[in-house]
Design a protein around this motif. Sequence first.
Motif, PDB file in Angstrom:
ATOM      1  N   UNK A  96       0.833  -1.203   0.000  1.00  0.00           N
ATOM      2  CA  UNK A  96       0.000   0.000   0.000  1.00  0.00           C
ATOM      3  C   UNK A  96       0.875   1.263   0.000  1.00  0.00           C
ATOM      4  N   UNK A  97       1.908   1.271   0.854  1.00  0.00           N
ATOM      5  CA  UNK A  97       2.785   2.459   0.926  1.00  0.00           C
ATOM      6  C   UNK A  97       3.548   2.639  -0.376  1.00  0.00           C
ATOM      7  N   UNK A  98       4.066   1.547  -0.944  1.00  0.00           N
ATOM      8  CA  UNK A  98       4.818   1.649  -2.191  1.00  0.00           C
ATOM      9  C   UNK A  98       3.926   2.110  -3.339  1.00  0.00           C
ATOM     10  N   UNK A  99       2.683   1.613  -3.365  1.00  0.00           N
ATOM     11  CA  UNK A  99       1.757   2.083  -4.406  1.00  0.00           C
ATOM     12  C   UNK A  99       1.489   3.579  -4.254  1.00  0.00           C
ATOM     13  N   UNK A 100       1.346   4.036  -3.020  1.00  0.00           N
ATOM     14  CA  UNK A 100       1.107   5.468  -2.806  1.00  0.00           C
ATOM     15  C   UNK A 100       2.341   6.288  -3.183  1.00  0.00           C
ATOM     16  N   UNK A 101       3.524   5.770  -2.882  1.00  0.00           N
ATOM     17  CA  UNK A 101       4.757   6.468  -3.282  1.00  0.00           C
ATOM     18  C   UNK A 101       4.821   6.601  -4.800  1.00  0.00           C
ATOM     19  N   UNK A 102       4.536   5.522  -5.501  1.00  0.00           N
ATOM     20  CA  UNK A 102       4.570   5.551  -6.967  1.00  0.00           C
ATOM     21  C   UNK A 102       3.560   6.546  -7.520  1.00  0.00           C
ATOM     22  N   UNK A 103       2.339   6.507  -6.933  1.00  0.00           N
ATOM     23  CA  UNK A 103       1.293   7.422  -7.402  1.00  0.00           C
ATOM     24  C   UNK A 103       1.676   8.882  -7.164  1.00  0.00           C
ATOM     25  N   UNK A 104       2.192   9.158  -5.980  1.00  0.00           N
ATOM     26  CA  UNK A 104       2.580  10.545  -5.658  1.00  0.00           C
ATOM     27  C   UNK A 104       3.752  11.012  -6.527  1.00  0.00           C
ATOM     28  N   UNK A 105       4.654  10.095  -6.805  1.00  0.00           N
ATOM     29  CA  UNK A 105       5.809  10.459  -7.637  1.00  0.00           C
ATOM     30  C   UNK A 105       5.362  10.879  -9.034  1.00  0.00           C
ATOM     31  N   UNK A 106       4.471  10.087  -9.610  1.00  0.00           N
ATOM     32  CA  UNK A 106       3.947  10.430 -10.948  1.00  0.00           C
ATOM     33  C   UNK A 106       3.187  11.755 -10.902  1.00  0.00           C
ATOM     34  N   UNK A 107       2.386  11.916  -9.891  1.00  0.00           N
ATOM     35  CA  UNK A 107       1.590  13.146  -9.777  1.00  0.00           C
ATOM     36  C   UNK A 107       2.492  14.357  -9.590  1.00  0.00           C
ATOM     37  N   UNK A 108       3.533  14.197  -8.759  1.00  0.00           N
ATOM     38  CA  UNK A 108       4.458  15.318  -8.536  1.00  0.00           C
ATOM     39  C   UNK A 108       5.207  15.673  -9.816  1.00  0.00           C
ATOM     40  N   UNK A 109       5.573  14.652 -10.578  1.00  0.00           N
ATOM     41  CA  UNK A 109       6.262  14.931 -11.841  1.00  0.00           C
ATOM     42  C   UNK A 109       5.355  15.705 -12.784  1.00  0.00           C
ATOM     43  N   UNK A 110       4.089  15.336 -12.835  1.00  0.00           N
ATOM     44  CA  UNK A 110       3.141  16.056 -13.688  1.00  0.00           C
ATOM     45  C   UNK A 110       2.943  17.494 -13.200  1.00  0.00           C
ATOM     46  N   UNK A 111       2.868  17.646 -11.886  1.00  0.00           N
ATOM     47  CA  UNK A 111       2.684  18.993 -11.324  1.00  0.00           C
ATOM     48  C   UNK A 111       3.895  19.875 -11.618  1.00  0.00           C
ATOM     49  N   UNK A 112       5.062  19.320 -11.445  1.00  0.00           N
ATOM     50  CA  UNK A 112       6.290  20.085 -11.710  1.00  0.00           C
ATOM     51  C   UNK A 112       6.365  20.512 -13.176  1.00  0.00           C
ATOM     52  N   UNK A 113       6.017  19.579 -14.068  1.00  0.00           N
ATOM     53  CA  UNK A 113       6.027  19.901 -15.498  1.00  0.00           C
ATOM     54  C   UNK A 113       5.047  21.017 -15.812  1.00  0.00           C
ATOM     55  N   UNK A 114       3.856  20.972 -15.202  1.00  0.00           N
ATOM     56  CA  UNK A 114       2.853  22.017 -15.440  1.00  0.00           C
ATOM     57  C   UNK A 114       3.359  23.376 -14.951  1.00  0.00           C
TER      58      UNK A 114
END
Length: 481
Positions: A96-114
Motif C-alpha cells: 500500500x505504501x509503495x503504491x502510494x509512493x509511486x502514485x505521488x511520484x507520478x503526480x508530482x512529476x506532472x505537477x512540476x512539469x505544469x
Amino acid sequence: MEPDSSLPEICLWHPWVLLHQQSQLSQALNGLSDRAKEAKEFLVQLRNMVQQIQENSVEFEACLVAQCDALIDALNRRKAQLLARVNKEHEHKLKVVRDQISHCTVKLRQTTGLMEYCLEVIKENDPSGFLQISDALIRRVHLTEDQWGKGTLTPRMTTDFDLSLDNSPLLQSIHQLDFVQVKVPATPILQLEECCTHNNSATLSWKQPPLSTVPAEGYILELDDGSGGQFREVYVGKETMCTVDGLHFNSTYNARVKAFNKTGVSPYSKTLVLQTSEVDIKKLLAVAWFAFDPGSAHSDIIFSNDNLTVTCSSYDDRVVLGKTGFSKGVHYWELTIDRYDNHPDPAFGVARMDVMKDVMLGKDDKAWAMYVDNNRSWFMHNNSHTNRTEGGITKGATIGVLLDLNRKTLTFFINDEQQGPIAFENVEGLFFPAVSLNRNVQVSPKTLWCNRFFWFQRLYLGSNQIPRAQSTGMEEGGEKD
C-alpha cells in the motif's frame, strides 16, 4: 495316709486327653498353614505388582512425553500460522505504501512539469497568444491543486500492526494442565443379596468393585422383555439401586448393568435372572385390583382411604390413573360411585401413561372411555363420541370395565349389565385403569368378591368353574413407575 500328689499328673497324661490336644493342635496348624499359603501367594502378587508398576510407569512416562511433545508441536504449528499472518500483514502494508509512493511520484512529476510550462508561458512576449491560453492554464492549475487536496497527501496505511496475541487463555490452560481419569469404569457388580422381585416389580442393586479407582459418572440398567428378547434400557443415572415397575407377572427377566464416564462405557455385569410373581386369582377375588396413583394424577385430584378413593377439588374434569398397568391377558375391575351430585358426567376406561390430565378422559388419543350421566352414556376416544346408550348412574352405582387384551377389546358395564356394544376394538399395548371426574363425584375401586367373579365367568367365559390364571391370561399386568 497322705494324698497321692501324682494323681493329677497321671490324669493329664491320659491317652484321650493327649489325642484331643494333638487333634486341636493339628487343626490349628492346618488353619495356620492355609494362612501361610495365602500369605505366600499374596507376596507373589505384591512382587508382581512391583514389576507391573515399574512397567506401567515407563509406559505412562512415554505417553506423557508424547502428549507434551504433541502440544509443543501443535504450538509450533500455530506459531508458524501466526507468523504467516504477520508476514502477510507486513507485505500488505508495504504494498500500500509503495503504491502510494509511486502514485505521488507520478503526480508530482506532472505537477512540476505544469509549473515549469506555466512559467515559460508567462515569460513569453506574445500577449495575444498568452490571452488565448491563459484561461485554460488557470483551470488546469486549479484542477491539479484540487487533486492534491483530496487525501493525496495523507498516508493510506499506518505503520503500526493492529494485531495483538492473546495468550492468557493458553497460559491458564497450561497452568491447569493436570492428570485426569482416561479409563472407562470397572464393570459393576450386581449385589445378589439386595436384588429381589415383588409382584410385578423388580429391585436391583449394584456397586463398583472394591479396588476400582476409576470413578463412574452413572450407570445404565437393562432388562429384556421377559421372553428372552432384546435388552432395553430401563434406567440411566447416578443411583446404584433401581426399582422397575410395570413388568409382566409370572415372567423371567434377565438384567444387566454397565457403568460410564466421559471416556466410555464399561463392559456389562454378569446377567441376573429374576422371576416375577405368579398371580393367584383366589387372592385377587378378596381385594381391590388396584389403588389410584397420586404420582401421575392431576394436582386437583383428592385421595383418601389409602389411595383407594378419589374425588376432585375442581368443577372441571381431572384424570387419575390406577397404579397397576396391563399389557396381556383378560382384566376386569369395578368402581363404585360413592357420591354423585348435580348430575355430572364422569368417565371411566383405560389410558396410556401420558394421557392428558386436565380434560375429560377420552378427549385425546391416549384414552378409551365411557362417560355417563344420570340418564345415558357415550363412548369416547380422541374426542370422537359414539354409541349413545340409555341408562345412567346414581349414587351407589357400579361401573365395570372389561379389558380383554387377548381379543383386543374394551367393554363397559353398569350395575352388572353390559352398557352398549363392545366399546372399542383393536386396543393393544400397556393400559392403566383411568377415571375423570369433578368435585361432584367420588369413586372407589370395588372389591371383586367370588359371586361377582362367577357372574363375570358365566357372562364372558360361559363357565361355572373358576379358571386358573394360566388359562384366563389374567396373570399379566404391572405397576408403572
